[in-house]
Structure formats: structure tokens, C-alpha cells
Write a protein that holds these residues in place. Structure first.
Motif, PDB file in Angstrom:
ATOM      1  N   HIS A 105      62.980  28.793 -10.181  1.00 47.66           N
ATOM      2  CA  HIS A 105      62.290  28.908 -11.474  1.00 47.66           C
ATOM      3  C   HIS A 105      60.803  29.180 -11.259  1.00 47.66           C
ATOM      4  O   HIS A 105      60.227  28.792 -10.240  1.00 47.66           O
ATOM      5  CB  HIS A 105      62.448  27.602 -12.259  1.00 47.66           C
TER       6      HIS A 105
ATOM      7  N   ASN B 129      58.159  26.727 -15.808  1.00 41.27           N
ATOM      8  CA  ASN B 129      59.119  25.645 -15.550  1.00 41.27           C
ATOM      9  C   ASN B 129      58.511  24.387 -14.955  1.00 41.27           C
ATOM     10  O   ASN B 129      58.801  23.276 -15.399  1.00 41.27           O
ATOM     11  CB  ASN B 129      60.233  26.166 -14.633  1.00 41.27           C
TER      12      ASN B 129
ATOM     13  N   GLU C 220      59.109  31.830 -19.001  1.00 41.44           N
ATOM     14  CA  GLU C 220      59.309  30.514 -18.400  1.00 41.44           C
ATOM     15  C   GLU C 220      58.039  29.993 -17.719  1.00 41.44           C
ATOM     16  O   GLU C 220      57.416  30.703 -16.929  1.00 41.44           O
ATOM     17  CB  GLU C 220      60.424  30.626 -17.362  1.00 41.44           C
TER      18      GLU C 220
ATOM     19  N   ASP D  68      64.341  31.642 -15.970  1.00 40.53           N
ATOM     20  CA  ASP D  68      65.290  31.470 -14.879  1.00 40.53           C
ATOM     21  C   ASP D  68      65.133  32.553 -13.815  1.00 40.53           C
ATOM     22  O   ASP D  68      66.035  33.379 -13.606  1.00 40.53           O
ATOM     23  CB  ASP D  68      66.728  31.388 -15.409  1.00 40.53           C
TER      24      ASP D  68
END
Ligand SMILES: [Zn+2]
Ligand SMILES: [Zn+2]
Length: 255
Positions: free
Chosen positions: A188, A163, A161, A140
Motif C-alpha cells: 500500500h 494508507n 490511497e 491498493d
């Protein structure tokens, strides 16, 4: 020290970190019922879970926190911005944390790291045990800042991440406003941003890298594998990807 993802993605995130007689939960975007089912599947004794940490107020991270912590009567740590947004500031189990100030839970030192994301005071975490073994959890965030690269140096394990793919996001089902939010500096990380981050913090002590928060609509898991394999110097099939609806299996860091 060992850790396990209890699920990762836009429908919920939770990670458990366990060291000796203490364990901590990082986020719960799952209902108490689902979280308890996954903890049972991980075969963890609930009495070792001493605290929960919340990265930010988005429901895929914060939704299940109070119910779970009230059930176990354990504190949950979140920034003032997150707590204010969630209306937690009067909650007896809430503990305030801030960027850079480590919190000690048993032998685990949890250092919050400030990240750019469209939340009120989002933090991510680097967790270090008494032997100096370091796990970095990072999701995030829309951009990797120099501060983040510095904070995640020397990690022995990373949960990071990956994403979206920018091309899939552009042609995917999201409306333009949401598309711009995900792709922006407070959204993201794309697969390429994830690979670039790993390249910048990679060192010989890094043993495990898992990629998570993978979009089900704007990404392709094979693409994630192909983009991360070169920087991890492994075969695409060996890239660890986290699942939305399943556990990762335990990753153990020992001296
Ligand atoms: Zn999220
Ligand atoms: Zn978020």
C-alpha cells in the motif's frame, strides 16, 4: 458527473460515480445490507446503477459485489485474474476487463489501469465522461510506476490511497510478515508516496483530491493532513479524508 465515497479503509471500500441517467459502483467491501443503507443515505435512485467494477479480490473490495449485483441484476466487471480467484468465471453477470481497454457505461468511459499489488490481476480506474471530465481512483498499490503517472494525468478529481505512516507501521501492532507486505512494492502507498504521486499528476484542472484507505492502526489522520497540505497548497484542515464508516458527501464535476 459527481461521485461519493460510501466508505474507505481496510474494513471496506465502495465509491459511486453518477453521470446523468447512469451510475457505476467501484468496489464493494461491504455487505449488501450496509451498501444499500449507504446508497440510501447518498439519496441515489438504485435504478440508475448500471454496473459495478471490481479492482481486485481482497475482501475489503470484492466481498459484497455478487450479492449486490444479483439483487439489481446488473453486470460486474473484473479482470480474469480477479474472477478466477473469486470463482466468478462461470457467473452470468461477470464481464471480463483488462488493463487499458476502456468500457463504456452510458456516458462514462472506465479505463482500467494495472497497478502493483499482492493480488492476482489488480486494476484501478480512470473514469471519464462525454465532456472529458476525468476522475481517477487509485488505491491498493505498493508503488507508483511511470505507467500509473501517465494514466492519471489530466484528472479533474482524484481519490487516492494514503494508507500508512512508515514509522507507525514499524512500531505498530502488525506482525513482521504483514508489516513487510504493507510496506513493500506490492502493498500500500504511504502518506509520502501519496503526496509524491499527487505532485506528479497535479495540474491547474485538478479540483478535488480525497485521501482514502487510511489505516486505523498504522496511520494518524492529522499526519495525513500535514503531509498532503503542502502539495495541495491548502490548510491541513482543508484536506479531504475519507471515512471508514461514513459517506464523504458528493463531489460534483461540471463544465
Ligand atoms: Zn484494500
Ligand atoms: Zn488489496
Amino acid at each position: 458527473m459527481r461521485y461519493i465515497s460510501l466508505g474507505s479503509g481496510s474494513r471496506g471500500n465502495a465509491t459511486l460515480v453518477h453521470c446523468g441517467a447512469h451510475a457505476i459502483l467501484i468496489d464493494s467491501g461491504f455487505s449488501r445490507k450496509v451498501l444499500l443503507q449507504r446508497l440510501a443515505a447518498a439519496e441515489i435512485d438504485l435504478s440508475v446503477i448500471r454496473a459495478a467494477f471490481v479492482t481486485h479480490e481482497h475482501s475489503d473490495h470484492a466481498k459484497g459485489i455478487t450479492s449486490f449485483c444479483e439483487h439489481l441484476n446488473i453486470p460486474f466487471y473484473a479482470s480474469f485474474g480477479t474472477a478466477r480467484k473469486m470463482e466468478w468465471t462461470a457467473h452470468p453477470l461477470w464481464q471480463c476487463i483488462g488493463a487499458g481497454a476502456a468500457v463504456q457505461i452510458g456516458s462514462l468511459a472506465v479505463t482500467p489501469v494495472v497497478v502493483p499489488h499482492d493480488a492476482h490481476e489488480p486494476l484501478q480506474f480512470v473514469i471519464e465522461n462525454a465532456q472529458g471530465l476525468r476522475l481517477g481512483i487509485l488505491s491498493d498499490l505498493g508503488a507508483v510506476t511511470p505507467h500509473i503517472v501517465g494514466a492519471y494525468q489530466g484528472c479533474h478529481a482524484l481519490q487516492v490511497e494514503a494508507n500508512h505512516d512508515p514509522g507507525m507501521l514499524e512500531t505498530g501492532p502488525y506482525p513482521p510478515v504483514l508489516r513487510a507486505r504493507v510496506a513493500g512494492d506490492y502493498g500500500h502507498l504511504s502518506n509520502a508516496q501519496c503526496a509524491d504521486f499527487i505532485a506528479r499528476v497535479r495540474w491547474p484542472g485538478l479540483r478535488f483530491v480525497t485521501a482514502g484507505h487510511i489505516s486505523e492502526k498504522n496511520n494518524d489522520r492529522n499526519l495525513v493532513r500535514q503531509i498532503l497540505a503542502p502539495v495541495l497548497e491548502c490548510h491541513p484542515d482543508e484536506v479531504h479524508l475519507l471515512e471508514q464508516d461514513d459517506l464523504s458527501g458528493w463531489f460534483s464535476l461540471a463544465d
